[in-house]
Design an enzyme around this catalytic site. Structure first.
Site, PDB file in Angstrom:
ATOM      1  N   HIS A  75      20.446  33.020 128.928  1.00 34.53           N
ATOM      2  CA  HIS A  75      20.458  32.046 130.013  1.00 34.53           C
ATOM      3  C   HIS A  75      19.236  32.201 130.913  1.00 34.53           C
ATOM      4  CE1 HIS A  75      22.343  34.402 133.630  1.00 34.53           C
ATOM      5  NE2 HIS A  75      21.610  35.195 132.902  1.00 34.53           N
ATOM      6  N   CYS A  90      15.015  36.470 137.011  1.00 35.00           N
ATOM      7  CA  CYS A  90      16.092  35.767 136.277  1.00 35.00           C
ATOM      8  C   CYS A  90      15.806  34.266 136.153  1.00 35.00           C
ATOM      9  CB  CYS A  90      17.439  35.991 136.954  1.00 35.00           C
ATOM     10  SG  CYS A  90      17.812  37.738 137.134  1.00 35.00           S
ATOM     11  N   HIS A 128      16.599  34.994 129.374  1.00 34.55           N
ATOM     12  CA  HIS A 128      16.891  36.387 129.007  1.00 34.55           C
ATOM     13  C   HIS A 128      18.345  36.434 128.558  1.00 34.55           C
ATOM     14  CE1 HIS A 128      18.176  35.973 133.210  1.00 34.55           C
ATOM     15  NE2 HIS A 128      19.108  36.885 132.907  1.00 34.55           N
ATOM     16  N   HIS A 160      22.305  38.603 127.775  1.00 33.03           N
ATOM     17  CA  HIS A 160      23.268  39.638 128.166  1.00 33.03           C
ATOM     18  C   HIS A 160      24.326  39.790 127.079  1.00 33.03           C
ATOM     19  CE1 HIS A 160      21.862  39.732 132.320  1.00 33.03           C
ATOM     20  NE2 HIS A 160      21.911  38.404 132.343  1.00 33.03           N
ATOM     21  N   ASP A 184      29.573  32.331 122.856  1.00 29.73           N
ATOM     22  CA  ASP A 184      28.992  33.423 122.075  1.00 29.73           C
ATOM     23  C   ASP A 184      27.789  32.965 121.252  1.00 29.73           C
ATOM     24  OD1 ASP A 184      28.870  36.059 121.231  1.00 29.73           O
ATOM     25  OD2 ASP A 184      30.197  35.711 119.525  1.00 29.73           O
ATOM     26  N   HIS A 185      26.695  33.740 121.349  1.00 28.05           N
ATOM     27  CA  HIS A 185      25.448  33.460 120.625  1.00 28.05           C
ATOM     28  C   HIS A 185      24.893  32.080 120.953  1.00 28.05           C
ATOM     29  CE1 HIS A 185      26.568  37.115 118.610  1.00 28.05           C
ATOM     30  NE2 HIS A 185      25.354  37.182 118.111  1.00 28.05           N
ATOM     31  N   GLU A 238      28.585  41.163 133.582  1.00 24.13           N
ATOM     32  CA  GLU A 238      27.330  40.599 133.062  1.00 24.13           C
ATOM     33  C   GLU A 238      26.449  41.734 132.538  1.00 24.13           C
ATOM     34  OE1 GLU A 238      24.200  39.449 135.789  1.00 24.13           O
ATOM     35  OE2 GLU A 238      24.090  37.499 134.786  1.00 24.13           O
TER      36      GLU A 238
HETATM   37  N1  LIG Z   1      25.562  36.475 142.377  1.00 26.39           N
HETATM   38  C1  LIG Z   1      24.854  36.653 141.225  1.00 26.39           C
HETATM   39  N2  LIG Z   1      23.668  37.220 141.283  1.00 26.39           N
HETATM   40  C2  LIG Z   1      22.948  37.405 140.142  1.00 26.39           C
HETATM   41  C3  LIG Z   1      23.490  36.999 138.912  1.00 26.39           C
HETATM   42  C4  LIG Z   1      24.764  36.375 138.889  1.00 26.39           C
HETATM   43  O1  LIG Z   1      25.290  35.978 137.833  1.00 26.39           O
HETATM   44  N3  LIG Z   1      25.413  36.234 140.055  1.00 26.39           N
HETATM   45  N4  LIG Z   1      22.774  37.195 137.779  1.00 26.39           N
HETATM   46  C5  LIG Z   1      21.584  37.746 137.784  1.00 26.39           C
HETATM   47  C6  LIG Z   1      20.805  37.832 136.490  1.00 26.39           C
HETATM   48  O2  LIG Z   1      21.396  37.053 135.487  1.00 26.39           O
HETATM   49  C7  LIG Z   1      20.268  39.118 136.002  1.00 26.39           C
HETATM   50  O3  LIG Z   1      20.117  39.044 134.610  1.00 26.39           O
HETATM   51  C8  LIG Z   1      20.897  40.386 136.400  1.00 26.39           C
HETATM   52  O4  LIG Z   1      20.084  41.386 135.842  1.00 26.39           O
HETATM   53  P1  LIG Z   1      19.664  42.741 136.511  1.00 26.39           P
HETATM   54  O5  LIG Z   1      19.642  42.667 137.991  1.00 26.39           O
HETATM   55  O6  LIG Z   1      18.435  43.161 135.837  1.00 26.39           O
HETATM   56  O7  LIG Z   1      20.863  43.614 135.991  1.00 26.39           O
HETATM   57  P2  LIG Z   1      21.304  45.030 136.419  1.00 26.39           P
HETATM   58  O8  LIG Z   1      21.964  44.910 137.752  1.00 26.39           O
HETATM   59  O9  LIG Z   1      22.173  45.596 135.368  1.00 26.39           O
HETATM   60  O10 LIG Z   1      19.985  45.828 136.455  1.00 26.39           O
HETATM   61  P3  LIG Z   1      19.445  46.889 137.506  1.00 26.39           P
HETATM   62  O11 LIG Z   1      18.739  47.849 136.657  1.00 26.39           O
HETATM   63  O12 LIG Z   1      20.603  47.463 138.233  1.00 26.39           O
HETATM   64  O13 LIG Z   1      18.537  46.103 138.399  1.00 26.39           O
HETATM   65  C9  LIG Z   1      20.944  38.186 139.030  1.00 26.39           C
HETATM   66  N5  LIG Z   1      21.744  37.951 140.186  1.00 26.39           N
HETATM   67 ZN   LIG Z   2      21.065  37.100 133.524  1.00 22.86          ZN
END
Ligand SMILES: Nc1nc2c(c(=O)[nH]1)N=C([C@H](O)[C@H](O)COP(=O)(O)OP(=O)(O)OP(=O)(O)O)CN2
Ligand SMILES: [Zn+2]
Length: 149
Positions: A17, A36, A42, A44, A83-84, A130
């Site tokens: 997404h 993002c 990218h 998940h 999925d996918h 996620e």
């Molecule tokens: N309220 C939301 N905020 C964010 C969402 C969401 O769905 N709701 N999603 C994202 C992104 O999709 C993003 O891919 C998240 O990735 P990231 O921050 O890298 O993921 P992690 O927290 O696991 O990684 P860290 O290493 O802890 O940064 C962003 N925001």
């Molecule tokens: Zn994401």
């Protein structure tokens, strides 16, 4: 007196997404979503957890609230739509709203309710991981605040 037990099932799905809102300018999107908002997206490996609360107690003859195999089948019908897939391009629901985990949880809630047997069970909670760190819970609660037009 019957026993009230809550039932949960965990299933996974993978999807790509891009966080991008049709209600914001390109600049605002970049500023808000940062990495993002990358135009090429990218991915998940999501974990979807569905929990149900029974209207009925544990059946004394079967020992079950509901057969988890049936819950799994129902979840797969809903999650296989994601999925996918590229959520933004392949799933019509996400053409009008950003593919955040919050909106994924709402999508899964609404679709689980359509597929579960009517009247017998209530959905209690949809929980989506996620990433290991990012988790959203939706329990069907609505606020009185207006939606974005
Ligand atoms: N309220 C939301 N905020 C964010 C969402 C969401 O769905 N709701 N999603 C994202 C992104 O999709 C993003 O891919 C998240 O990735 P990231 O921050 O890298 O993921 P992690 O927290 O696991 O990684 P860290 O290493 O802890 O940064 C962003 N925001
Ligand atoms: Zn994401």
């Amino acid at each position: 007196m019957g026993h009230i037990a809550y039932l949960s099932r965990k299933e996974t799905f993978s999807a790509a997404h891009r966080l991008h809102s049709p209600y914001l300018t390109e600049e605002k999107n970049k500023e808000l979503y940062g990495k993002c908002n990358n135009p090429n997206g990218h991915g998940h490996n999501y974990t979807g957890m569905v929990q149900k609360v029974p209207n009925l107690p544990v059946d004394p003859h079967t020992g079950m609230v509901m057969n988890i195999t049936d819950l799994k089948k129902c979840m797969r019908v809903v999650l296989d739509e994601l999925d996918h897939k590229n959520l933004d391009l392949d799933v019509p629901y996400f053409t009008s709203c950003p593919s955040t985990t919050e909106m994924l949880a709402v999508f899964i809630w609404d679709n689980m309710r359509k597929h579960l047997p009517k009247g017998k069970y209530e959905l209690y909670e949809v929980k989506i991981h996620e990433t290991e760190n990012n988790v959203v819970i939706f329990r069907g609660e609505l606020s009185s605040t207006e939606d974005v037009p």
